[in-house]
Design an enzyme around this catalytic site. Structure first.
Site, PDB file in Angstrom:
ATOM      1  N   ILE A  64       0.877  -1.166   0.000  1.00  0.00           N
ATOM      2  CA  ILE A  64       0.000   0.000   0.000  1.00  0.00           C
ATOM      3  C   ILE A  64       0.914   1.215   0.000  1.00  0.00           C
ATOM      4  O   ILE A  64       1.854   1.295   0.796  1.00  0.00           O
ATOM      5  CB  ILE A  64      -0.957  -0.007   1.215  1.00  0.00           C
ATOM      6  CG1 ILE A  64      -1.923   1.176   1.162  1.00  0.00           C
ATOM      7  CG2 ILE A  64      -0.219  -0.056   2.528  1.00  0.00           C
ATOM      8  CD1 ILE A  64      -3.030   1.110   2.218  1.00  0.00           C
ATOM      9  N   SER A  65       0.703   2.123  -0.932  1.00  0.00           N
ATOM     10  CA  SER A  65       1.616   3.252  -1.127  1.00  0.00           C
ATOM     11  C   SER A  65       1.620   4.200   0.070  1.00  0.00           C
ATOM     12  O   SER A  65       0.682   4.245   0.870  1.00  0.00           O
ATOM     13  CB  SER A  65       1.213   4.049  -2.374  1.00  0.00           C
ATOM     14  OG  SER A  65       1.419   3.291  -3.539  1.00  0.00           O
TER      15      SER A  65
END
Length: 215
Positions: A64-65
């Site tokens: 997840i960025s």
């Protein structure tokens, strides 16, 4: 219903303040970051750290960025309510939720079945469902729903996929990280049928964009 208590809400507000100091100015983006419960998109082991500006591992070897990366890409996309947005790489669904919270009609593709299943469940639970969600090959886009006002790619592409360019409406914007080991964030504006403008916005690091569905 998933838990989103005052502690999480307070941490989100602190995250929004941090993103503002890093140059995120779009009020729609900041409001969406403040609404979306990022901790629900993470493995329980990372929940306590969900509102740090850090990337975390999720299922299927993906990540997840950073919240900053999500906010930065979304700000570059210049999203407005009711616009049709194609997202390539649903992942855990966090970026999807941010776009939906802004009011966009989101069409999203994920090639990893495990992530597709997870994101579909969590987005429904928090009432931030996209207009259309599918398990498939992001390189092909969704031609039956084209053209799109905006296209966002959340994985590093070795080059800009031609099929996606053709699904962007004239006047539309695509935001895509391009490169092998690290990527340049590129904004593409479709000026005419065969005329595009490109702008570069610095180096980022994404998981690679792969072709075909993962079995």
């Amino acid at each position: 219903m998933p838990v989103d208590d005052f502690k999480h809400q307070g941490r989100r507000k602190m995250l929004v303040d941090l993103l503002m100091t890093k140059g995120i100015e779009d009020k729609k983006v900041l409001e969406a970051i403040n609404i979306v419960p990022r901790h629900l998109f993470l493995d329980s082991a990372f929940v306590e750290f969900a509102y740090r500006d850090e990337a975390f591992p999720i299922a299927a070897g993906q990540t997840i960025s950073h919240p900053y990366t999500v906010a930065f890409q979304t700000q570059l996309l210049d999203v407005h309510p009711t616009e049709k947005v194609l997202e390539i790489g649903t992942g855990s669904g966090y970026q999807t939720a941010v776009l939906v919270a802004i009011g966009a009609e989101v069409f999203t593709i994920e090639r990893q079945k495990e992530l597709f299943d997870f994101s579909k469940i969590i987005l429904k639970k928090i009432n931030l469902e996209p207009r259309y969600q599918t398990y498939g090959d992001g390189y092909k886009g969704l031609p039956s729903f084209a053209p799109f006002d905006k296209i966002i790619v959340t994985a590093g592409a070795p080059e800009i996929p031609t099929d996606l360019l053709q699904q962007l409406k004239i006047g539309g914007i695509m935001v895509i990280p391009v490169g092998e080991k690290s990527q340049q964030m590129i904004v593409i504006i479709r000026l005419e049928e065969d005329k595009f403008e490109k702008y570069l916005f610095g180096d980022f690091k994404f998981v690679p964009m792969l072709e075909s569905r993962d079995k």
